[in-house]
Design a protein around this motif. Structure first.
Motif, PDB file in Angstrom:
ATOM      1  N   ARG A   1      -1.420  -1.225  -4.227  1.00 48.55           N
ATOM      2  CA  ARG A   1      -2.318  -0.079  -4.368  1.00 48.55           C
ATOM      3  C   ARG A   1      -1.468   1.171  -4.232  1.00 48.55           C
ATOM      4  O   ARG A   1      -0.829   1.379  -3.209  1.00 48.55           O
ATOM      5  N   HIS A   2      -1.465   1.994  -5.283  1.00 51.33           N
ATOM      6  CA  HIS A   2      -0.737   3.268  -5.243  1.00 51.33           C
ATOM      7  C   HIS A   2      -1.781   4.367  -5.162  1.00 51.33           C
ATOM      8  O   HIS A   2      -2.425   4.703  -6.157  1.00 51.33           O
ATOM      9  N   ARG A   3      -1.913   4.919  -3.980  1.00 46.49           N
ATOM     10  CA  ARG A   3      -2.949   5.918  -3.721  1.00 46.49           C
ATOM     11  C   ARG A   3      -2.624   7.233  -4.436  1.00 46.49           C
ATOM     12  O   ARG A   3      -1.502   7.710  -4.381  1.00 46.49           O
ATOM     13  N   GLY A   4      -3.620   7.764  -5.117  1.00 47.66           N
ATOM     14  CA  GLY A   4      -3.469   9.045  -5.798  1.00 47.66           C
ATOM     15  C   GLY A   4      -2.639   8.996  -7.069  1.00 47.66           C
ATOM     16  O   GLY A   4      -2.313  10.031  -7.633  1.00 47.66           O
TER      17      GLY A   4
ATOM     18  N   ASP B   1       1.278   5.330  -0.242  1.00 54.69           N
ATOM     19  CA  ASP B   1       0.506   6.565  -0.101  1.00 54.69           C
ATOM     20  C   ASP B   1       0.912   7.563  -1.198  1.00 54.69           C
ATOM     21  O   ASP B   1       1.869   7.318  -1.937  1.00 54.69           O
ATOM     22  N   PRO B   2       0.214   8.684  -1.348  1.00 57.53           N
ATOM     23  CA  PRO B   2       0.518   9.630  -2.438  1.00 57.53           C
ATOM     24  C   PRO B   2       1.945  10.173  -2.423  1.00 57.53           C
ATOM     25  O   PRO B   2       2.463  10.581  -3.459  1.00 57.53           O
TER      26      PRO B   2
ATOM     27  N   ASP C   1      -6.868   5.869  -7.421  1.00 58.00           N
ATOM     28  CA  ASP C   1      -5.774   4.941  -7.082  1.00 58.00           C
ATOM     29  C   ASP C   1      -5.604   3.929  -8.198  1.00 58.00           C
ATOM     30  O   ASP C   1      -6.523   3.663  -8.976  1.00 58.00           O
TER      31      ASP C   1
ATOM     32  N   ASP D   1       0.869  -1.178   0.000  1.00 58.52           N
ATOM     33  CA  ASP D   1       0.000   0.000   0.000  1.00 58.52           C
ATOM     34  C   ASP D   1       0.907   1.230   0.000  1.00 58.52           C
ATOM     35  O   ASP D   1       1.633   1.473   0.965  1.00 58.52           O
TER      36      ASP D   1
ATOM     37  N   ASP E   1      -9.282   2.767  -9.037  1.00 57.53           N
ATOM     38  CA  ASP E   1     -10.285   2.852  -7.994  1.00 57.53           C
ATOM     39  C   ASP E   1     -10.192   4.229  -7.346  1.00 57.53           C
ATOM     40  O   ASP E   1      -9.287   4.474  -6.551  1.00 57.53           O
ATOM     41  N   GLN E   2     -11.073   5.132  -7.704  1.00 57.88           N
ATOM     42  CA  GLN E   2     -11.165   6.466  -7.125  1.00 57.88           C
ATOM     43  C   GLN E   2      -9.813   7.193  -7.102  1.00 57.88           C
ATOM     44  O   GLN E   2      -9.378   7.716  -6.077  1.00 57.88           O
TER      45      GLN E   2
END
Length: 195
Positions: free
Chosen positions: A158-161, A46-47, A194, A44, A191-192
């Protein structure tokens, strides 16, 4: 009742009976080894690129001795001070985990998962731990080494942003050093915002 259920030994089964059942479906290269029935890795990011990596291993002991220690290693291109490794609660059979750091160079840590009670011959156990403090900065790549027979490896990332995936590849390195593309086995989605 199914045939498989009828063949499962009771909880009070002797180690020899457990081992007999466990080796029936094992390949010849797995006999005498600790087998990873499954290895699940969840990354996971984060941005800002800071990552949390959670490992869940379902292990089967096909050796003649109890297994109380599993060697692992983890590397990141960039770290915040040092990589933090935290065990997650034990499995349903009561196996607990302690992390013993063996070699630590900041962005590379070699460690042992100490398992209590040890995994008896023919017994399966699930261990889980989380690693924090690594960061993906420019070269968004990550490497995972497999040191024992592994029946199933699943990596979730999952790479957020991230908004958009520009490139994604996977390479499998053989024992001989040869490399093969594993890109056909990749699945990705949005996904939103991500990836």
């Amino acid at each position: 009742a199914s045939t498989a259920a009828a063949e499962m030994p009771s909880a009070e089964a002797t180690p020899a009976a457990r081992m007999d059942v466990a080796t029936k479906e094992a390949s010849p290269r797995e006999i005498g080894q600790i087998v990873e029935l499954s290895m699940q890795v969840a990354i996971d990011i984060d941005p800002d690129g800071w990552a949390s990596v959670t490992y869940r291993q379902h292990l089967l002991n096909l050796t003649a001795h109890p297994v109380a220690r599993i060697a692992r290693e983890l590397w990141f291109e960039t770290v915040r001070d040092r990589i933090k490794i935290t065990p997650v609660d034990g499995d349903a059979a009561g196996h607990r985990l302690v992390i013993h750091r063996l070699h630590d160079t900041g962005n590379l840590v070699k460690f042992a998962c100490l398992i209590s009670p040890p995994i008896a011959p023919g017994e399966a156990a699930e261990v889980e731990y989380r690693c924090d403090g690594g960061r993906f900065v420019e070269d968004h790549y990550w490497r995972h080494s497999i040191h024992r027979p592994t029946r199933e490896l699943t990596i979730w990332l999952r790479h957020r942003g991230a908004q958009r995936l520009l490139n994604c590849t996977a390479t499998e390195e053989q024992v001989s050093g040869a490399e093969h593309s594993a890109t056909d086995d990749l699945r990705w989605d949005y996904d939103q915002g991500d990836v």
